[in-house]
Design a protein around this motif. Structure first.
Motif, PDB file in Angstrom:
ATOM      1  N   ILE A 143      14.630  13.774  -1.908  1.00  0.00           N
ATOM      2  CA  ILE A 143      13.699  14.407  -0.975  1.00  0.00           C
ATOM      3  C   ILE A 143      12.387  14.749  -1.670  1.00  0.00           C
ATOM      4  CG2 ILE A 143      13.320  16.463   0.449  1.00  0.00           C
ATOM      5  CD1 ILE A 143      16.356  16.444   1.003  1.00  0.00           C
ATOM      6  N   LEU A 144      12.493  15.236  -2.899  1.00  0.00           N
ATOM      7  CA  LEU A 144      11.283  15.570  -3.653  1.00  0.00           C
ATOM      8  C   LEU A 144      10.448  14.328  -3.933  1.00  0.00           C
ATOM      9  CD1 LEU A 144      12.661  18.175  -6.244  1.00  0.00           C
ATOM     10  CD2 LEU A 144      11.230  18.625  -4.236  1.00  0.00           C
ATOM     11  N   PHE A 145      11.095  13.236  -4.329  1.00  0.00           N
ATOM     12  CA  PHE A 145      10.372  11.995  -4.619  1.00  0.00           C
ATOM     13  C   PHE A 145       9.689  11.455  -3.361  1.00  0.00           C
ATOM     14  CE2 PHE A 145      13.351  10.946  -8.394  1.00  0.00           C
ATOM     15  CZ  PHE A 145      12.564  11.720  -9.229  1.00  0.00           C
ATOM     16  N   MET A 146      10.404  11.455  -2.241  1.00  0.00           N
ATOM     17  CA  MET A 146       9.804  10.966  -1.003  1.00  0.00           C
ATOM     18  C   MET A 146       8.647  11.851  -0.553  1.00  0.00           C
ATOM     19  SD  MET A 146      12.740   9.370   1.470  1.00  0.00           S
ATOM     20  CE  MET A 146      13.698  10.876   1.626  1.00  0.00           C
ATOM     21  N   THR A 147       8.807  13.158  -0.743  1.00  0.00           N
ATOM     22  CA  THR A 147       7.733  14.077  -0.374  1.00  0.00           C
ATOM     23  C   THR A 147       6.485  13.820  -1.208  1.00  0.00           C
ATOM     24  OG1 THR A 147       9.337  15.781   0.264  1.00  0.00           O
ATOM     25  CG2 THR A 147       7.083  16.506  -0.172  1.00  0.00           C
ATOM     26  N   LEU A 148       6.673  13.684  -2.512  1.00  0.00           N
ATOM     27  CA  LEU A 148       5.536  13.429  -3.399  1.00  0.00           C
ATOM     28  C   LEU A 148       4.868  12.096  -3.070  1.00  0.00           C
ATOM     29  CD1 LEU A 148       7.019  14.620  -6.834  1.00  0.00           C
ATOM     30  CD2 LEU A 148       5.248  15.758  -5.474  1.00  0.00           C
ATOM     31  N   ALA A 149       5.693  11.065  -2.868  1.00  0.00           N
ATOM     32  CA  ALA A 149       5.133   9.751  -2.565  1.00  0.00           C
ATOM     33  C   ALA A 149       4.417   9.766  -1.214  1.00  0.00           C
ATOM     34  CB  ALA A 149       6.242   8.701  -2.557  1.00  0.00           C
ATOM     35  N   GLY A 150       5.018  10.423  -0.223  1.00  0.00           N
ATOM     36  CA  GLY A 150       4.389  10.494   1.097  1.00  0.00           C
ATOM     37  C   GLY A 150       3.073  11.237   1.070  1.00  0.00           C
ATOM     38  N   LEU A 151       3.047  12.367   0.371  1.00  0.00           N
ATOM     39  CA  LEU A 151       1.802  13.122   0.261  1.00  0.00           C
ATOM     40  C   LEU A 151       0.716  12.312  -0.441  1.00  0.00           C
ATOM     41  CD1 LEU A 151       3.159  16.665  -0.692  1.00  0.00           C
ATOM     42  CD2 LEU A 151       2.132  15.978   1.480  1.00  0.00           C
ATOM     43  N   ALA A 152       1.113  11.615  -1.510  1.00  0.00           N
ATOM     44  CA  ALA A 152       0.136  10.811  -2.248  1.00  0.00           C
ATOM     45  C   ALA A 152      -0.403   9.660  -1.399  1.00  0.00           C
ATOM     46  CB  ALA A 152       0.773  10.269  -3.530  1.00  0.00           C
ATOM     47  N   LEU A 153       0.495   9.013  -0.646  1.00  0.00           N
ATOM     48  CA  LEU A 153       0.064   7.904   0.199  1.00  0.00           C
ATOM     49  C   LEU A 153      -0.889   8.363   1.298  1.00  0.00           C
ATOM     50  CD1 LEU A 153       3.471   6.027   0.545  1.00  0.00           C
ATOM     51  CD2 LEU A 153       1.449   5.192  -0.645  1.00  0.00           C
ATOM     52  N   ILE A 154      -0.638   9.552   1.854  1.00  0.00           N
ATOM     53  CA  ILE A 154      -1.486  10.058   2.931  1.00  0.00           C
ATOM     54  C   ILE A 154      -2.799  10.616   2.391  1.00  0.00           C
ATOM     55  CG2 ILE A 154      -1.672  11.835   4.721  1.00  0.00           C
ATOM     56  CD1 ILE A 154       1.357  11.541   5.110  1.00  0.00           C
ATOM     57  N   ALA A 155      -2.710  11.340   1.277  1.00  0.00           N
ATOM     58  CA  ALA A 155      -3.886  12.047   0.768  1.00  0.00           C
ATOM     59  C   ALA A 155      -4.857  11.130   0.028  1.00  0.00           C
ATOM     60  CB  ALA A 155      -3.449  13.192  -0.150  1.00  0.00           C
ATOM     61  N   THR A 156      -4.345  10.144  -0.685  1.00  0.00           N
ATOM     62  CA  THR A 156      -5.210   9.333  -1.544  1.00  0.00           C
ATOM     63  C   THR A 156      -5.468   7.928  -1.015  1.00  0.00           C
ATOM     64  OG1 THR A 156      -3.361   8.498  -2.890  1.00  0.00           O
ATOM     65  CG2 THR A 156      -4.334  10.605  -3.534  1.00  0.00           C
ATOM     66  N   THR A 157      -4.637   7.449  -0.092  1.00  0.00           N
ATOM     67  CA  THR A 157      -4.735   6.080   0.412  1.00  0.00           C
ATOM     68  C   THR A 157      -4.945   5.099  -0.744  1.00  0.00           C
ATOM     69  OG1 THR A 157      -5.872   7.026   2.328  1.00  0.00           O
ATOM     70  CG2 THR A 157      -5.767   4.632   2.206  1.00  0.00           C
ATOM     71  N   PRO A 158      -3.958   5.024  -1.635  1.00  0.00           N
ATOM     72  CA  PRO A 158      -4.127   4.213  -2.850  1.00  0.00           C
ATOM     73  C   PRO A 158      -4.093   2.715  -2.543  1.00  0.00           C
ATOM     74  CG  PRO A 158      -1.878   4.989  -2.697  1.00  0.00           C
ATOM     75  CD  PRO A 158      -2.624   5.640  -1.565  1.00  0.00           C
ATOM     76  N   GLU A 159      -4.564   1.951  -3.489  1.00  0.00           N
ATOM     77  CA  GLU A 159      -4.531   0.495  -3.395  1.00  0.00           C
ATOM     78  C   GLU A 159      -4.052  -0.071  -4.724  1.00  0.00           C
ATOM     79  OE1 GLU A 159      -8.363  -0.890  -2.292  1.00  0.00           O
ATOM     80  OE2 GLU A 159      -8.338   0.017  -0.293  1.00  0.00           O
ATOM     81  N   GLY A 160      -3.671  -1.321  -4.705  1.00  0.00           N
ATOM     82  CA  GLY A 160      -3.301  -1.997  -5.935  1.00  0.00           C
ATOM     83  C   GLY A 160      -2.079  -1.408  -6.607  1.00  0.00           C
ATOM     84  N   THR A 161      -2.181  -1.206  -7.923  1.00  0.00           N
ATOM     85  CA  THR A 161      -1.051  -0.720  -8.711  1.00  0.00           C
ATOM     86  C   THR A 161      -0.571   0.647  -8.248  1.00  0.00           C
ATOM     87  OG1 THR A 161      -1.841  -1.962 -10.652  1.00  0.00           O
ATOM     88  CG2 THR A 161      -0.255  -0.187 -11.039  1.00  0.00           C
ATOM     89  N   ALA A 162      -1.507   1.535  -7.918  1.00  0.00           N
ATOM     90  CA  ALA A 162      -1.125   2.878  -7.470  1.00  0.00           C
ATOM     91  C   ALA A 162      -0.268   2.808  -6.208  1.00  0.00           C
ATOM     92  CB  ALA A 162      -2.367   3.727  -7.222  1.00  0.00           C
ATOM     93  N   LEU A 163      -0.616   1.938  -5.274  1.00  0.00           N
ATOM     94  CA  LEU A 163       0.157   1.775  -4.053  1.00  0.00           C
ATOM     95  C   LEU A 163       1.555   1.268  -4.362  1.00  0.00           C
ATOM     96  CD1 LEU A 163       0.407   1.784  -0.987  1.00  0.00           C
ATOM     97  CD2 LEU A 163      -0.671  -0.471  -0.952  1.00  0.00           C
ATOM     98  N   ASN A 164       1.668   0.328  -5.278  1.00  0.00           N
ATOM     99  CA  ASN A 164       2.974  -0.196  -5.674  1.00  0.00           C
ATOM    100  C   ASN A 164       3.838   0.894  -6.308  1.00  0.00           C
ATOM    101  OD1 ASN A 164       2.250  -2.763  -4.806  1.00  0.00           O
ATOM    102  ND2 ASN A 164       1.490  -3.376  -6.820  1.00  0.00           N
ATOM    103  N   VAL A 165       3.224   1.720  -7.137  1.00  0.00           N
ATOM    104  CA  VAL A 165       3.962   2.798  -7.802  1.00  0.00           C
ATOM    105  C   VAL A 165       4.494   3.794  -6.781  1.00  0.00           C
ATOM    106  CG1 VAL A 165       3.747   4.792  -9.348  1.00  0.00           C
ATOM    107  CG2 VAL A 165       2.752   2.585  -9.998  1.00  0.00           C
TER     108      VAL A 165
END
Length: 263
Positions: free
Chosen positions: A80-102
Motif C-alpha cells: 500500500i505504501l509503495f502504490m501510494t508513493l508511486a501514485g502520488l509521484a505519477l500525479i504530482a510530477t507527470t514523469p516521462e522516460g526513465t522516471a515513468l518506468n521506475v
C-alpha cells in the motif's frame, strides 16, 4: 496495439539497447514480486516448522517476519505504501522516460504485495496459509491477466468525447461490464474480472453453468433440479481439487492447522 519496447541504436551504430515501456515494467514488477514474495513466505513457514535448536540462532537471518513493537507487519502494508508513493509521484510530477518506468515498476511491486494478501481484505483475518488464503492466488492471477492484456494495447474507451466512436465504445464497455457482472453473479470471480478487458472469456463464462453456491444458482436453479445437479457435478470435488492443486503448486499448500477455514 501498444508498443512494448523499442530498440535504440547508439550514436556509434554498433550496439543496440532494448528499451521497455512502462506497462511492461509494471507487468514484470507484479510477476517478479509475487514470485519472490511467495518464495520468501514459504521459506519463513518452513523455518517455523523446523524443530527448535537451543544452540542455534533463532533470529531467522535476513529472511523473517517483520515486527514493530510486537506487531507483525503484513507485506500488504508495504504494498500500500509503495502504490501510494508511486501514485502520488505519477500525479504530482507527470514523469516521462526513465522516471515513468521506475514509478510504474514501483506501483507494480506495491500491487503484487497488496494483492498477495487479498484474502486478508475479505476475511479481515490472517488467513494467508489457510484454504481461504487461496483467494489471494486468484486475485494476483487476475491482476497479472489484466496487466498482460493491457500490454497488448487494450483500450476500454476510444475516440474523442462526444463523437460517434466514443459513444459506441461506451456502449460496448457497458455491454462488456454487464456480461462480466453475470459471470460474477454465477460465482466466476476470475472469469468476470478478466472478461472486462478480454470479452470472449466473459461471454463463455456467462453462457455456461453457474457455480451451485452462487447467487445465480440460488435464484435460478432452485426450481430446476436437473440444472442444479449438472452444476454440482461440474463444480464438484474434482473441479475444486484440480484448481487447488494448481494454486498450491504456485503459492504453497495451506497449513493443516487451518484446515477448518473453508475456501
Amino acid at each position: 496495439m501498444a508498443i512494448l519496447a523499442e530498440i535504440v541504436v547508439d550514436t556509434e551504430g554498433d550496439s543496440r539497447i532494448v528499451v521497455l515501456y512502462p506497462v511492461m515494467w509494471l507487468f514484470i514488477a507484479v510477476l517478479v514480486t509475487f514470485v519472490v514474495t511467495r518464495l520468501i513466505t514459504r521459506r519463513i513457514r518452513s523455518r517455523g516448522a523446523e524443530p527448535a535448536d537451543d544452540d542455534a540462532d533463532q533470529g531467522g537471518g535476513l529472511i523473517g517476519d517483520i515486527t514493530v513493537g510486537g506487531v507483525h507487519l503484513h507485506h500488504q502494508v508495504f504494498g500500500i505504501l509503495f502504490m501510494t508513493l508511486a501514485g502520488l509521484a505519477l500525479i504530482a510530477t507527470t514523469p516521462e522516460g526513465t522516471a515513468l518506468n521506475v514509478f510504474a515498476a514501483l506501483f507494480g511491486v506495491g500491487l503484487a504485495l497488496t494483492f498477495d494478501e487479498f484474502a486478508l481484505w475479505v476475511h479481515l483475518d490472517d488467513v494467508y496459509w489457510s484454504t481461504s488464503g487461496r483467494k489471494s492466488v486468484d486475485a494476483i492471477f487476475c491482476a497479472l491477466m489484466i496487466t498482460g492484456l493491457m500490454i497488448g494495447g487494450a483500450e476500454l474507451v476510444s475516440g474523442r468525447i462526444g463523437t460517434a466512436q466514443w459513444w459506441t465504445s461506451i456502449g460496448y464497455l457497458l455491454i462488456s461490464l454487464g456480461i462480466s457482472l453475470i459471470c460474477l453473479l454465477k460465482g466466476k470471480f476470475v472469469t468476470g474480472i478478466v472478461g472486462i478487458v478480454f470479452q470472449p472469456v466473459a461471454i463463455v463464462g456467462a453462457i455456461r453453468l453457474a457455480k451451485p453456491d452462487s447467487w445465480w444458482a440460488v435464484r435460478h436453479y432452485s426450481t430446476r433440479p436437473r440444472r442444479l445437479a449438472r452444476s454440482q457435478a461440474r463444480f464438484g470435488e474434482r473441479y475444486h481439487a484440480r484448481w487447488n492443486r494448481a494454486r498450491d503448486f504456485v503459492a504453497g499448500p495451506p497449513d493443516p492447522r487451518h484446515a477448518e477455514t473453508q475456501s
